[in-house]
Design an enzyme around this catalytic site. Structure first.
Site, PDB file in Angstrom:
ATOM      1  CE1 TYR A   1     -57.292 -38.252  24.993  1.00 41.17           C
ATOM      2  CE2 TYR A   1     -56.704 -38.168  27.305  1.00 41.17           C
ATOM      3  CZ  TYR A   1     -57.656 -38.151  26.301  1.00 41.17           C
ATOM      4  OH  TYR A   1     -58.984 -38.036  26.636  1.00 41.17           O
TER       5      TYR A   1
HETATM    6  N1  LIG Z   1     -63.420 -39.096  26.542  1.00 38.17           N
HETATM    7  C1  LIG Z   1     -63.164 -38.251  25.589  1.00 38.17           C
HETATM    8  O1  LIG Z   1     -63.510 -38.471  24.409  1.00 38.17           O
HETATM    9  C2  LIG Z   1     -62.415 -36.990  25.900  1.00 38.17           C
HETATM   10  C3  LIG Z   1     -62.289 -35.982  24.921  1.00 38.17           C
HETATM   11  C4  LIG Z   1     -61.579 -34.815  25.262  1.00 38.17           C
HETATM   12  C5  LIG Z   1     -61.029 -34.685  26.524  1.00 38.17           C
HETATM   13  N2  LIG Z   1     -61.147 -35.710  27.450  1.00 38.17           N
HETATM   14  C6  LIG Z   1     -60.527 -35.603  28.809  1.00 38.17           C
HETATM   15  O2  LIG Z   1     -60.959 -34.411  29.448  1.00 38.17           O
HETATM   16  C7  LIG Z   1     -59.817 -33.582  29.738  1.00 38.17           C
HETATM   17  C8  LIG Z   1     -60.190 -32.132  29.622  1.00 38.17           C
HETATM   18  O3  LIG Z   1     -60.728 -31.891  28.324  1.00 38.17           O
HETATM   19  P1  LIG Z   1     -60.550 -30.487  27.632  1.00 38.17           P
HETATM   20  O4  LIG Z   1     -59.096 -30.216  27.476  1.00 38.17           O
HETATM   21  O5  LIG Z   1     -61.402 -30.475  26.413  1.00 38.17           O
HETATM   22  O6  LIG Z   1     -61.152 -29.521  28.780  1.00 38.17           O
HETATM   23  P2  LIG Z   1     -61.555 -27.996  28.801  1.00 38.17           P
HETATM   24  O7  LIG Z   1     -61.496 -27.589  30.232  1.00 38.17           O
HETATM   25  O8  LIG Z   1     -62.848 -27.777  28.097  1.00 38.17           O
HETATM   26  O9  LIG Z   1     -60.431 -27.236  27.952  1.00 38.17           O
HETATM   27  C9  LIG Z   1     -59.123 -27.152  28.435  1.00 38.17           C
HETATM   28  C10 LIG Z   1     -58.416 -25.988  27.771  1.00 38.17           C
HETATM   29  O10 LIG Z   1     -59.055 -24.749  28.135  1.00 38.17           O
HETATM   30  C11 LIG Z   1     -58.081 -23.754  28.415  1.00 38.17           C
HETATM   31  N3  LIG Z   1     -58.196 -23.466  29.864  1.00 38.17           N
HETATM   32  C12 LIG Z   1     -58.323 -24.351  30.892  1.00 38.17           C
HETATM   33  N4  LIG Z   1     -58.462 -23.719  32.073  1.00 38.17           N
HETATM   34  C13 LIG Z   1     -58.417 -22.397  31.807  1.00 38.17           C
HETATM   35  C14 LIG Z   1     -58.507 -21.245  32.619  1.00 38.17           C
HETATM   36  N5  LIG Z   1     -58.666 -21.321  33.930  1.00 38.17           N
HETATM   37  N6  LIG Z   1     -58.414 -20.030  32.008  1.00 38.17           N
HETATM   38  C15 LIG Z   1     -58.256 -19.936  30.670  1.00 38.17           C
HETATM   39  N7  LIG Z   1     -58.168 -20.999  29.847  1.00 38.17           N
HETATM   40  C16 LIG Z   1     -58.247 -22.224  30.398  1.00 38.17           C
HETATM   41  C17 LIG Z   1     -56.729 -24.373  28.017  1.00 38.17           C
HETATM   42  O11 LIG Z   1     -56.532 -24.210  26.619  1.00 38.17           O
HETATM   43  P3  LIG Z   1     -55.805 -22.914  25.966  1.00 38.17           P
HETATM   44  O12 LIG Z   1     -54.874 -22.355  27.006  1.00 38.17           O
HETATM   45  O13 LIG Z   1     -55.147 -23.448  24.764  1.00 38.17           O
HETATM   46  O14 LIG Z   1     -56.912 -21.952  25.655  1.00 38.17           O
HETATM   47  C18 LIG Z   1     -56.979 -25.860  28.256  1.00 38.17           C
HETATM   48  O15 LIG Z   1     -56.106 -26.692  27.540  1.00 38.17           O
HETATM   49  C19 LIG Z   1     -58.726 -34.081  28.790  1.00 38.17           C
HETATM   50  O16 LIG Z   1     -57.411 -33.796  29.257  1.00 38.17           O
HETATM   51  C20 LIG Z   1     -59.003 -35.558  28.769  1.00 38.17           C
HETATM   52  O17 LIG Z   1     -58.476 -36.195  29.932  1.00 38.17           O
HETATM   53  C21 LIG Z   1     -61.840 -36.826  27.147  1.00 38.17           C
END
Ligand SMILES: NC(=O)c1ccc[n+]([C@@H]2O[C@H](COP(=O)([O-])OP(=O)(O)OC[C@H]3O[C@@H](n4cnc5c(N)ncnc54)[C@H](OP(=O)(O)O)[C@@H]3O)[C@@H](O)[C@H]2O)c1
Length: 374
Positions: free
Chosen positions: A70
């Site tokens: 990351y």
């Molecule tokens: N193991 C793996 O391969 C893998 C892969 C990916 C992630 N992860 C882990 O999982 C975590 C979360 O993943 P993700 O970022 O994909 O999760 P997600 O919850 O699907 O997407 C997060 C994004 O959604 C938007 N968001 C979040 N809460 C919101 C709300 N209440 N209202 C409006 N928009 C909102 C924001 O982006 P915008 O504001 O830009 O729209 C935020 O950056 C990562 O930080 C990491 O630790 C693991």
């Protein structure tokens, strides 16, 4: 939510470890400069990242997830700078190994003994701690014998650099092989599976989650909101120009993959919009946001220990945190969400479920993954 003294997150056991973690884990992929070509939007500088960590702790959170990759190590460094001002043993800290793209070197990747040992040393240095609570293989490695990887993780547990091992992004048969080989070699079992899981991505209900259920492995869903698509902020027909979903990767290989879904794919899916509309309807009736209902659905799946949330500001954190505690979706609401988001069931799963649940005339994946609605 303004007064955090009235609010505390709920806690669950992390699989069969006896460790207690907040049911929302703070994902930190948004911390630091994006490692993707062209820069993923919504990244947080160190100051904002520390504010997010402080607020998460204030809300009762104790579980933090990062990875060596990351922001090319910066996410770990930002956490390390924060952690050194904290009482380290209050937190369950998770990181991962597999990808590494700094100073590209053919032997600095994957799950070889050589790479894992070098990576954990570097992660510990960036995190400014002498152990991590959970060390996860970030993806299955086709090139390295899994025996070598499992023995290495076990050695890291024995010498105290990691407390527990887990995995991410594996298939059902791969996870079963990990379980069986750890057992056969008398090694410490893997305690968790970090997998993409949301109302928009339910494929693991067919296979891997059944392995988890049978073996007490904690499921840690990532992309609970499908990159923000399930937050309710997007409208069909209105192509977003900002945010993760509006982002078009410069690198073609990164475009519209499962980690960074493209707007075109999302917009064309009736199932996703029907799911969003159902989330809105339930949210309105309960006085909850779309994101809160989407995360709550995951929290009520019996295999889930903690949902990894990703945020880029305090407002999103405050919004998502409400999913954790103090209210529940009813059995009927869970069922409506199960039904509207149901993926097509491939052969032979469909046949097996149909034959085995003929008494209830119900052949749903939830035959295996139960809703915990007590
Ligand atoms: N193991 C793996 O391969 C893998 C892969 C990916 C992630 N992860 C882990 O999982 C975590 C979360 O993943 P993700 O970022 O994909 O999760 P997600 O919850 O699907 O997407 C997060 C994004 O959604 C938007 N968001 C979040 N809460 C919101 C709300 N209440 N209202 C409006 N928009 C909102 C924001 O982006 P915008 O504001 O830009 O729209 C935020 O950056 C990562 O930080 C990491 O630790 C693991």
């Amino acid at each position: 939510m303004t007064d955090s003294s009235e609010f505390k997150m709920d806690y669950n056991y992390l699989g069969r470890t006896g460790l207690q973690v907040s049911n929302l884990c703070l994902g930190t992929m948004t911390f630091g400069q994006s490692s993707f070509q062209g820069g993923l939007p919504g990244q947080c500088d160190e100051e904002l990242s520390h504010q997010i960590l402080n607020r998460y702790v204030e809300l009762g959170g104790n579980f933090i997830d990062t990875a060596d990759i990351y922001s090319l190590g910066n996410s770990e460094s930002i956490i390390g700078n924060w952690l050194k001002q904290q009482q380290r043993d209050k937190y369950i800290l998770a990181t991962k190994v597999f990808f590494w793209r700094v100073n590209p070197d053919i032997n600095r990747q994957g799950l070889t003994r050589r790479h894992i040992v070098q990576s954990i040393e570097e992660s510990l240095e960036r995190l400014q701690t002498d152990y991590v609570d959970l060390y996860q293989m970030h993806c299955w490695d086709n090139a390295t014998p899994i025996r070598e990887t499992l023995l290495t993780f076990n050695d890291l547990i024995r010498c105290g650099k990691i407390r527990h091992a887990g995995c991410s992004n594996v298939t059902g048969w791969q996870l079963q092989q990990i379980v069986d080989l750890n057992r056969e070699l008398n090694l410490n079992p893997f305690i968790s599976l970090q997998q993409q899981y949301s109302l928009a991505t339910r494929y693991d209900e067919f296979e891997s989650f059944n392995v988890c259920k049978l073996n007490g492995i904690a499921v840690l869903p990532w992309s609970a909101l499908k990159g923000g698509a399930l937050s309710g902020k997007y409208k069909r027909g209105e192509r977003p120009v900002a945010g993760r979903i509006g982002w078009v990767a410069q690198d073609e290989a990164q475009r519209g993959n499962q980690t960074f879904p493209s707007w075109d794919k999302l917009e064309g899916s009736d199932k996703i919009w029907n799911t969003i509309w159902k989330l809105e309807e339930i949210g309105k009736a309960k006085g909850k946001s779309v994101a809160q209902v989407a995360i709550r659905w995951l929290l009520q799946r019996d295999i889930v220990s903690s949902v990894i949330i990703g945020v880029r500001n305090l407002k999103q954190l405050n919004d998502n945190a409400v999913a954790s505690s103090g209210w529940k979706l009813t059995k009927e609401e869970m069922q409506e969400l199960n039904d509207v988001s149901m993926p097509e069931i491939p052969y032979p799963y469909e046949q097996i479920w149909r034959q085995n649940d003929y008494k209830n005339n119900k052949y749903l994946p939830s035959y295996f993954v139960d809703d915990m609605t007590d």
